[in-house]
Motif scaffolding. Structure first.
Motif, short mmCIF file in Angstrom:
data_model
loop_
_atom_site.label_atom_id
_atom_site.label_comp_id
_atom_site.label_asym_id
_atom_site.label_seq_id
_atom_site.Cartn_x
_atom_site.Cartn_y
_atom_site.Cartn_z
N ASP A 47 0.70 -1.16 -0.13
CA ASP A 47 0.03 0.11 -0.14
C ASP A 47 0.80 1.34 -0.01
OD1 ASP A 47 -2.27 -1.66 0.08
OD2 ASP A 47 -2.43 -1.44 2.25
N THR B 184 1.94 1.68 -3.56
CA THR B 184 1.01 2.31 -4.46
C THR B 184 0.66 3.61 -4.37
OG1 THR B 184 -0.63 1.53 -3.01
CG2 THR B 184 0.10 -0.10 -4.64
N ALA B 185 1.10 4.33 -3.27
CA ALA B 185 0.66 5.80 -3.11
C ALA B 185 1.55 6.55 -4.02
CB ALA B 185 1.03 6.14 -1.66
N THR C 242 -4.33 5.09 -1.34
CA THR C 242 -3.37 4.50 -2.31
C THR C 242 -3.83 4.97 -3.78
OG1 THR C 242 -5.00 2.68 -2.50
CG2 THR C 242 -3.03 2.50 -1.12
#
Length: 375
Positions: free
Chosen positions: A48, A51-52, A250
């Motif tokens: 996570d 994915t940010a 995200t």
């Protein structure tokens, strides 16, 4: 460039900034990790966290390396199509041939991926990025060539970027998110439902990705001679920790998922800054720099083939290896290493070179990496 800047800028083997190639190499490794299901299951928080900012970083660095110069829109369209769309078509057709023969996939589904290339139609899925990047180059070329008065000062550039981000956020949210509508994860037939999930070439996210692309382009002269500021790095790291553990925002452009306009964008920008810091530090480690530069050069082939390799390799590893950490390490090395070997083979094979590598333009071989500069 000043003498001091020339002294501190890390140089690649061919006069390119090694820092830029390292960024490409590190970025493609994060892409491979992001598509590794074992990694996502074993380290969900790290997944996570990545994915940010992972794809925003890719678009940002693409903008850093982009230069319109004197090239026309047509020239850039043809060059980028030769570098990205040509191998996309080849890989989709070969994959489609195997899938129709072995798995009963229809040719309608294969042709859909070519005619309407998005993450929910194309196989292998990561190739949506190449189709969108081609469109992104064309769109930003139009903006940059249209009228310099749109961006000839800092305030005007800020207004342009804010306009792209705001309009892009609402445009993307006008389409169904695959997180909410499972049917938007995979579409195999030509139908009106396609337009509910997104536009061809992922044009519905174009304004938002242009924000990151043009931000990188406007900051290009600073980024190429980037130096780590410990204070800003600490602030960015603290902000990322707050975002991650406090909000868990995200970004997934493929799924049309972008939590909030302001905080998600700030989180992505902090992640981009930390990635720049990491790339600069890695440029001082000779072995790491060489490996990442090489992977950056082979990034196109890694993008083309890594997911197919992961899908075939991970089930085999899981039968004999019970450590998820070892599985992730082996699959990462193989998923990045095998495409790099294929890249070397293609460079010395006339047929593969013609099918998968860009042609020479005016005595210059265009770099086959994902973020090759349009010079």
């Amino acid at each position: 460039m000043s003498t001091h800047q020339a002294a501190i800028a890390p140089q690649g083997q061919s006069g390119r900034l090694a820092f830029i190639d390292i960024a490409k190499g590190l970025g493609i490794i994060l892409i491979v990790l992001g598509h590794n299901q074992v990694f996502g299951f074993r380290f969900p928080d790290v997944r996570d966290f990545l994915t940010a900012f992972r794809l925003p970083f890719f678009f940002f660095m693409a903008g850093v390396t982009f230069s319109v110069g004197s090239k026309s829109l047509g020239e850039i369209a043809v060059r980028r199509a030769d570098a990205w769309l040509k191998p996309l078509v080849v890989v989709v057709l070969v994959t489609g041939l195997l899938d129709t023969t072995l798995h009963g996939v229809t040719w309608e589904s294969v042709l859909l991926g070519l005619a309407y290339p998005t993450g929910f139609t194309i196989d292998p899925l990561p190739l949506w990025f190449l189709a969108h990047l081609w469109l992104l180059y064309l769109f930003c070329t139009v903006l940059l060539k249209a009228d310099r008065r749109l961006y000839d000062s800092v305030p005007k550039r800020v207004v342009l970027l804010l306009t792209l981000a705001i309009c892009g956020y609402f445009l993307m949210n006008a389409f169904a998110s695959a997180a909410d509508v499972p049917a938007c994860r995979v579409q195999t037939e030509f139908s009106a439902n396609l337009f509910q999930c997104g536009l061809p070439f992922s044009a519905d996210i174009l304004l938002l990705t242009s924000f990151y692309f043009l931000l990188g382009n406007f900051l290009s002269s600073y980024i190429k001679y980037f130096q780590v500021n410990r204070v800003w790095a600490a602030i960015a790291l603290l902000a990322m920790a707050v975002f991650q553990f406090g909000f868990n925002y995200t970004i997934d452009f493929n799924l049309r998922h972008y939590d909030t306009l302001v905080l998600t964008t700030l989180q992505a920008l902090c992640g981009i800054y930390l990635m720049l810091c990491g790339c600069m530090l890695l440029s001082r480690v000779t072995i790491a720099a060489k490996i990442l530069c090489y992977l950056g050069s082979a990034s196109l082939f890694i993008l083309l083939f890594h997911l197919s390799i992961l899908h075939g390799l991970i089930p085999v590893l899981q039968r004999d290896i019970h450590s998820s950490v070892i599985i992730v390490m082996i699959s990462l090395i193989v998923a990045a290493g095998v495409p790099a070997i294929l890249w070397e083979i293609a460079k010395h094979n006339k047929l593969l070179s013609a099918l998968l590598l860009p042609r020479k333009w005016q005595r210059e071989q265009t770099t086959p990496g994902i973020q090759a500069t349009a010079r």
